[in-house]
Write an enzyme that holds these catalytic residues in place. Sequence first.
Site, mmCIF file in Angstrom:
data_model
loop_
_atom_site.group_PDB
_atom_site.id
_atom_site.type_symbol
_atom_site.label_atom_id
_atom_site.label_comp_id
_atom_site.label_asym_id
_atom_site.label_seq_id
_atom_site.Cartn_x
_atom_site.Cartn_y
_atom_site.Cartn_z
ATOM 1 C CG ASP A 37 5.473 5.520 4.621
ATOM 2 O OD1 ASP A 37 5.220 5.311 3.755
ATOM 3 O OD2 ASP A 37 5.573 5.616 5.950
ATOM 4 N N GLY B 165 1.111 -1.502 0.191
ATOM 5 C CA GLY B 165 -0.444 0.098 0.156
ATOM 6 C C GLY B 165 0.989 1.275 -0.482
ATOM 7 C CG HIS B 166 2.582 3.091 2.977
ATOM 8 N ND1 HIS B 166 3.175 3.724 3.522
ATOM 9 C CD2 HIS B 166 1.735 2.090 3.796
ATOM 10 C CE1 HIS B 166 2.294 3.801 4.654
ATOM 11 N NE2 HIS B 166 1.298 2.429 4.705
HETATM 12 C C1 NAG Z 1 -0.079 7.153 7.402
HETATM 13 O O1 NAG Z 1 -0.405 6.322 6.840
HETATM 14 C C2 NAG Z 1 -1.173 5.125 7.631
HETATM 15 C C3 NAG Z 1 -1.243 3.424 7.812
HETATM 16 O O2 NAG Z 1 -1.045 2.950 6.518
HETATM 17 C C4 NAG Z 1 -2.119 5.540 8.711
HETATM 18 O O3 NAG Z 1 -2.394 4.717 9.354
HETATM 19 C C5 NAG Z 1 -1.806 6.901 9.034
HETATM 20 O O4 NAG Z 1 -2.686 7.386 9.747
HETATM 21 C C6 NAG Z 1 -1.003 8.214 8.134
HETATM 22 N N1 NAG Z 1 -0.449 9.246 8.566
HETATM 23 C C7 NAG Z 1 -1.076 10.439 7.961
HETATM 24 C C8 NAG Z 1 -0.401 11.638 8.239
HETATM 25 O O5 NAG Z 1 -1.944 10.260 6.804
#
Ligand code: NAG
Length: 302
Positions: free
Chosen positions: A131, A19-20
């Site tokens: 990430d 997903g990332h």
């Molecule tokens: C980043 O992604 C994760 C899940 O992949 C999520 O739980 C998290 O809230 C996200 N953070 C932001 C700042 O969007």
Amino acid sequence: MATQSSPLHIVLFPFLAHGHLLPMADVARIFALHGVKCTILTTRGNVTYIETTIEQTNEYLKSKNEPSHMPISISLIHFPSAEIGLPEGIENASASSSREIQQKFFQGLFLLEKPFEQKLKEINPDAFVSDTFFAWSANVSARTSIPRLVFNGTGLLAHCGQDVVCEILESLPDDVDKFVIPGLPHQFEMHRSQHLFTLKNKHILSAIKRNSEMDARSYGVIVNSFLDLEADYVVHWRDVVRRKAWLVGPVALCNEKGIEKSSRGGATTSIGIEELLHWLDSKHTGTVVYICFGSIANLNTS
Ligand SMILES: *[C@@H]1O[C@H](CO)[C@@H](O)[C@H](O)[C@H]1NC(C)=O
Ligand SMILES: *[C@@H]1O[C@H](CO)[C@@H](O)[C@H](O)[C@H]1NC(C)=O
Ligand SMILES: CC(=O)N[C@H]1CO[C@H](CO)[C@@H](O)[C@@H]1O
Ligand SMILES: CC(=O)N[C@H]1CO[C@H](CO)[C@@H](O)[C@@H]1O
């Protein structure tokens, strides 16, 4: 920085879950189409997710016959499976993994700091995209003076709301479920139970807070969204949060050909592509919505 003889070189370091990984591979494609030299850093175990996509991108770049286009390279970083007591080869987070394996996996992510720093010094790029889960890479950025940009695949609303939601969850009495997120351009009502990571896992909440703190120290955030979708949050991010953002999404749209779209991430569905298309074709136009819950969410069918 970039001159005509040396193009801008950016290292991309995606989280080890598809997903990332996939949206980060799309970001690399978008950068490469703008003449940026890109190196994606990942582990041997998960390079398979993006190999085909990167090969297709490189063929596409070559076909455009544009002198400023450079192929994207992939560089491997060793995941310390043995050091944390995991069988060699387990290096992605997925719903099928047990909780114990997931915890060890997250522990392993911390041990990537040293090898990442070493790689970064070898490659010596102008900037790197990390990430958000690799919070420690903000410290690597400080030590190496190589700017860190953050990418998480989510829209700007999630970035704007994250800190305040963490604060609320920390102080919400145990018997209260419903809350309203204050201070955002729109009013959102949420349930504690919607935060699957944070209900019983205080340590995950503190990890998310730490990610956010380190993100705030970074140069800015690259967002998988676009102005017309969340203009209010672009203004909020700039004027209230006071941080930099580049909205480059939806990044998946950079894959133009059918084969590029259908082969992203390899065969990750248990049903074949033919069956999938047959099912989609049986539906009326505009009646199917695709929702992705990410790699680690555990959902049941009821
Ligand atoms: C980043 O992604 C994760 C899940 O992949 C999520 O739980 C998290 O809230 C996200 N953070 C932001 C700042 O969007
Ligand atoms: C970054 O470095 C500081 C100072 O050494 C340390 O306290 C902090 O825990 C580090 N942050 C992360 C996320 O590793
Ligand atoms: C699609 C794919 O090949 N994924 C790999 C991700 O990493 C794990 C662990 O190394 C492999 O088992 C998967 O095959
Ligand atoms: C989606 C995917 O490839 N997940 C892999 C993650 O790692 C586990 C354990 O190695 C594999 O079984 C999964 O296939």
